[in-house]
Write an enzyme that holds these catalytic residues in place. Structure first.
Site, PDB file in Angstrom:
ATOM      1  N   CYS A 286     -13.627  42.995  -9.573  1.00 26.57           N
ATOM      2  CA  CYS A 286     -14.145  42.085  -8.547  1.00 26.57           C
ATOM      3  C   CYS A 286     -15.061  41.006  -9.138  1.00 26.57           C
ATOM      4  CB  CYS A 286     -14.884  42.866  -7.468  1.00 26.57           C
ATOM      5  SG  CYS A 286     -13.835  44.078  -6.682  1.00 26.57           S
TER       6      CYS A 286
ATOM      7  N   ASN B 210     -11.898  42.759   1.200  1.00 21.80           N
ATOM      8  CA  ASN B 210     -12.283  42.642  -0.210  1.00 21.80           C
ATOM      9  C   ASN B 210     -11.043  42.260  -1.027  1.00 21.80           C
ATOM     10  OD1 ASN B 210     -12.999  43.032  -2.874  1.00 21.80           O
ATOM     11  ND2 ASN B 210     -13.982  45.014  -2.533  1.00 21.80           N
TER      12      ASN B 210
ATOM     13  N   HIS C 149     -19.574  37.911  -3.793  1.00 25.93           N
ATOM     14  CA  HIS C 149     -18.340  38.676  -3.651  1.00 25.93           C
ATOM     15  C   HIS C 149     -18.302  39.283  -2.245  1.00 25.93           C
ATOM     16  CE1 HIS C 149     -15.150  41.441  -4.194  1.00 25.93           C
ATOM     17  NE2 HIS C 149     -15.895  42.501  -4.415  1.00 25.93           N
TER      18      HIS C 149
HETATM   19  O1  UT7 Z   1     -15.409  45.389  -4.717  1.00 26.67           O
HETATM   20  C1  UT7 Z   1     -15.403  46.701  -5.167  1.00 26.67           C
HETATM   21  C2  UT7 Z   1     -16.675  47.297  -4.831  1.00 26.67           C
HETATM   22  N1  UT7 Z   1     -16.603  48.152  -3.680  1.00 26.67           N
HETATM   23  C3  UT7 Z   1     -17.451  48.027  -2.661  1.00 26.67           C
HETATM   24  O2  UT7 Z   1     -18.192  47.098  -2.560  1.00 26.67           O
HETATM   25  C4  UT7 Z   1     -17.524  49.101  -1.664  1.00 26.67           C
HETATM   26  C5  UT7 Z   1     -18.942  49.573  -1.525  1.00 26.67           C
HETATM   27  N2  UT7 Z   1     -19.077  50.599  -0.523  1.00 26.67           N
HETATM   28  C6  UT7 Z   1     -18.963  50.324   0.793  1.00 26.67           C
HETATM   29  O3  UT7 Z   1     -18.743  49.203   1.197  1.00 26.67           O
HETATM   30  C7  UT7 Z   1     -19.234  51.460   1.757  1.00 26.67           C
HETATM   31  O4  UT7 Z   1     -19.724  52.562   1.059  1.00 26.67           O
HETATM   32  C8  UT7 Z   1     -17.993  51.873   2.573  1.00 26.67           C
HETATM   33  C9  UT7 Z   1     -17.646  50.766   3.555  1.00 26.67           C
HETATM   34  C10 UT7 Z   1     -16.847  52.131   1.631  1.00 26.67           C
HETATM   35  C11 UT7 Z   1     -18.292  53.132   3.371  1.00 26.67           C
HETATM   36  O5  UT7 Z   1     -19.440  52.946   4.187  1.00 26.67           O
HETATM   37  P1  UT7 Z   1     -20.592  54.048   4.194  1.00 26.67           P
HETATM   38  O6  UT7 Z   1     -21.571  53.614   5.189  1.00 26.67           O
HETATM   39  O7  UT7 Z   1     -21.065  54.224   2.776  1.00 26.67           O
HETATM   40  O8  UT7 Z   1     -19.827  55.318   4.718  1.00 26.67           O
HETATM   41  P2  UT7 Z   1     -19.618  56.729   4.006  1.00 26.67           P
HETATM   42  O9  UT7 Z   1     -18.678  56.601   2.861  1.00 26.67           O
HETATM   43  O10 UT7 Z   1     -20.960  57.354   3.747  1.00 26.67           O
HETATM   44  O11 UT7 Z   1     -18.892  57.524   5.151  1.00 26.67           O
HETATM   45  C12 UT7 Z   1     -19.536  57.783   6.402  1.00 26.67           C
HETATM   46  C13 UT7 Z   1     -18.558  58.523   7.295  1.00 26.67           C
HETATM   47  C14 UT7 Z   1     -17.905  59.715   6.618  1.00 26.67           C
HETATM   48  O12 UT7 Z   1     -17.814  60.741   7.573  1.00 26.67           O
HETATM   49  P3  UT7 Z   1     -18.851  61.974   7.542  1.00 26.67           P
HETATM   50  O13 UT7 Z   1     -18.647  62.615   6.204  1.00 26.67           O
HETATM   51  O14 UT7 Z   1     -20.197  61.354   7.701  1.00 26.67           O
HETATM   52  O15 UT7 Z   1     -18.389  62.803   8.697  1.00 26.67           O
HETATM   53  C15 UT7 Z   1     -16.519  59.229   6.294  1.00 26.67           C
HETATM   54  O16 UT7 Z   1     -15.566  60.273   6.273  1.00 26.67           O
HETATM   55  O17 UT7 Z   1     -17.490  57.655   7.695  1.00 26.67           O
HETATM   56  C16 UT7 Z   1     -16.231  58.297   7.435  1.00 26.67           C
HETATM   57  N3  UT7 Z   1     -15.248  57.269   7.132  1.00 26.67           N
HETATM   58  C17 UT7 Z   1     -14.537  56.638   8.074  1.00 26.67           C
HETATM   59  N4  UT7 Z   1     -14.499  56.754   9.403  1.00 26.67           N
HETATM   60  C18 UT7 Z   1     -13.687  55.936  10.088  1.00 26.67           C
HETATM   61  C19 UT7 Z   1     -14.905  56.777   5.923  1.00 26.67           C
HETATM   62  N5  UT7 Z   1     -13.973  55.819   6.072  1.00 26.67           N
HETATM   63  C20 UT7 Z   1     -13.726  55.715   7.397  1.00 26.67           C
HETATM   64  C21 UT7 Z   1     -12.876  54.906   8.171  1.00 26.67           C
HETATM   65  N6  UT7 Z   1     -12.904  55.041   9.496  1.00 26.67           N
HETATM   66  N7  UT7 Z   1     -12.085  53.975   7.624  1.00 26.67           N
END
Ligand code: UT7
Length: 327
Positions: free
Chosen positions: A114, A284, A254
């Site tokens: 990225c 992204n 980004h």
């Molecule tokens: O360019 C490459 C670099 N990458 C990035 O910039 C990504 C950086 N990370 C992020 O943007 C965020 O971490 C995410 C958007 C990927 C995730 O957001 P988060 O607030 O960190 O959520 P999380 O991973 O802590 O997940 C929270 C909950 C989980 O459920 P539990 O375990 O709390 O019950 C996940 O299973 O959200 C759940 N979850 C979803 N729910 C609905 C994960 N993906 C989804 C989804 N829809 N698509």
């Protein structure tokens, strides 16, 4: 006085096909509300079978050449930042070189995920400044949706396809890239990867079946890293150049996640109107994200000649970096 590498043309290309949050709701257990609240994304663009990194790169490059008002045969270097090239080799930059007819150019790819455009612009600008090249084409393009597992909701909602390109030309005027900060930490390699297809787990090895064929990302780890890394790189860049946040006319980060962008802007004390955001439309797009954003900012009249623009990116590697550009 040293030479500079002015940006004399810009363009971008995205596939026509739209994948909306509503479409994703039908594919995995997710919701428009979750995706929008956690990422700021509403939709993203998806390649069809015939579209690849090089086809999007060629289209973006042609637009950048037209914008610059020059022909491809005057380009002597093509640099492409991509991690989703058409093939393991030859390089995608060679396919773009051929596609646009840059018959007098060297060509190379740069793999910085990225941050691919940040790294590529830095390398190409240095070569133009040194006189190694007089005119260079710099492309940032990725087609990550080809490597996404559409049963994995934690990654499949995040990525889209697209690319952008700029033309650089040697000049005596103090324009173009003023300074880069480029950083890496391979200890974080495990946080975002695609294991199969490289020399460690080649497709030809039956045991490769046991490794990942799709993008893996430890979202929360990358999120924590990104929030710190973006701000750190920008502060270092301002420190090293003697500029302050108030001097920045437009901040083009980004487009990985709206919350990450907002936290970086807040740390830098940048008001909303100085921050360019299009993550809601494209998701992204990895190496495509910054040049697409720059190109749209120009189209919308938000990025004008003479303005000081700061770009910052981060991604798999881990790599991160920032560029300060006099537009
Ligand atoms: O360019 C490459 C670099 N990458 C990035 O910039 C990504 C950086 N990370 C992020 O943007 C965020 O971490 C995410 C958007 C990927 C995730 O957001 P988060 O607030 O960190 O959520 P999380 O991973 O802590 O997940 C929270 C909950 C989980 O459920 P539990 O375990 O709390 O019950 C996940 O299973 O959200 C759940 N979850 C979803 N729910 C609905 C994960 N993906 C989804 C989804 N829809 N698509």
């Amino acid at each position: 006085m040293g030479k500079h590498a002015a940006i004399i043309g810009i363009g971008h290309a995205v596939p026509n096909k739209i994948l909306s949050n509503a479409d994703l709701e039908k594919m995995v257990d997710t919701s428009d509300e979750w995706i929008y609240q956690r990422t700021g994304m509403r939709e993203r663009r998806i390649c069809g079978p015939e579209e690849t990194a090089s086809t999007l790169g060629i289209e973006a490059a042609q637009k950048a050449l037209a914008d610059a008002g020059i022909t491809a045969d005057s380009i002597d270097l093509v640099v492409c930042g991509t991690v989703t090239g058409d093939m393991a080799f030859p390089s995608t930059s060679c396919l773009i070189q051929e596609g646009i007819g840059a018959t007098h150019a060297g060509a190379m790819d740069i793999g910085a995920a990225c941050a691919g455009f940040i790294y590529s612009l830095s390398v190409a600008s240095a070569m133009v400044q040194s006189g190694q090249a007089k005119r260079a084409l710099v492309v940032g393009v990725d087609v990550l949706t080809k490597f996404v597992d559409y049963t994995d909701r934690s990654t499949c909602v995040l990525f889209g396809d697209g690319g952008g390109a700029v033309v650089l030309e040697q000049t005596d005027e103090p324009r173009g890239l003023l300074k880069s900060v480029l950083l890496s930490n391979g200890a974080g390699a495990k946080h975002i990867d695609l294991q199969v297809g490289g020399s460690r787990h080649p497709n030809s090895n039956p045991e490769s079946e046991n490794f990942r064929k799709h993008i893996y990302m430890a979202g929360a780890e990358v999120y924590r890293f990104a929030v710190t890394a973006m701000g750190d790189a920008c502060c270092k860049l301002l420190d090293e150049t003697g500029y302050s946040s108030e001097d920045i006319g437009l901040f083009v980060p980004h487009q990985a996640n709206l919350r990450i962008i907002e936290s970086a802007a807040q740390r830098l004390g940048l008001p909303e109107e100085k921050v360019f955001i299009n993550v809601e439309k494209y998701g992204n797009t990895s190496g495509g994200s910054i040049p697409i954003a720059l190109s749209e900012a120009v189209e919308q009249g938000r990025l004008k000649p003479g303005m000081l623009v700061m770009t910052v990116g981060f991604g798999a590697g881990l790599v991160w970096g920032a560029n300060l550009i006099r537009w």
